[in-house]
Design a protein around this motif. Structure first.
Motif: not given
Length: 63
Positions: A40-48
């Motif tokens: 989830s942290r990676v997905l959030r970083l990609i989204g950001l």
């Protein structure tokens, strides 16, 4: 901002999102599986990063 600008932007998002689904559905399934496996942290970083890039490009093109 006029509501028609927002509607136009949403329509363009749908067109752009639909292109890979239409052209390469098998690759999109594989990509969706790989995204589901990401932390989830990676997905959030990609989204950001995507939001910041989009906002930055919007600012560059509007000025």
């Amino acid at each position: 901002m006029d509501a028609s600008v927002l509607i136009t932007a949403l329509c363009l998002v749908l067109v752009i999102e639909g292109i890979p689904l239409f052209l390469a559905p098998a690759r999109m399934r594989r990509a969706a599986r790989e995204l589901a496996d990401l932390d989830s942290r990676v997905l959030r970083l990609i989204g950001l990063a995507a939001m910041l890039l989009g906002a930055g490009l919007l600012l560059l093109t509007r000025s």
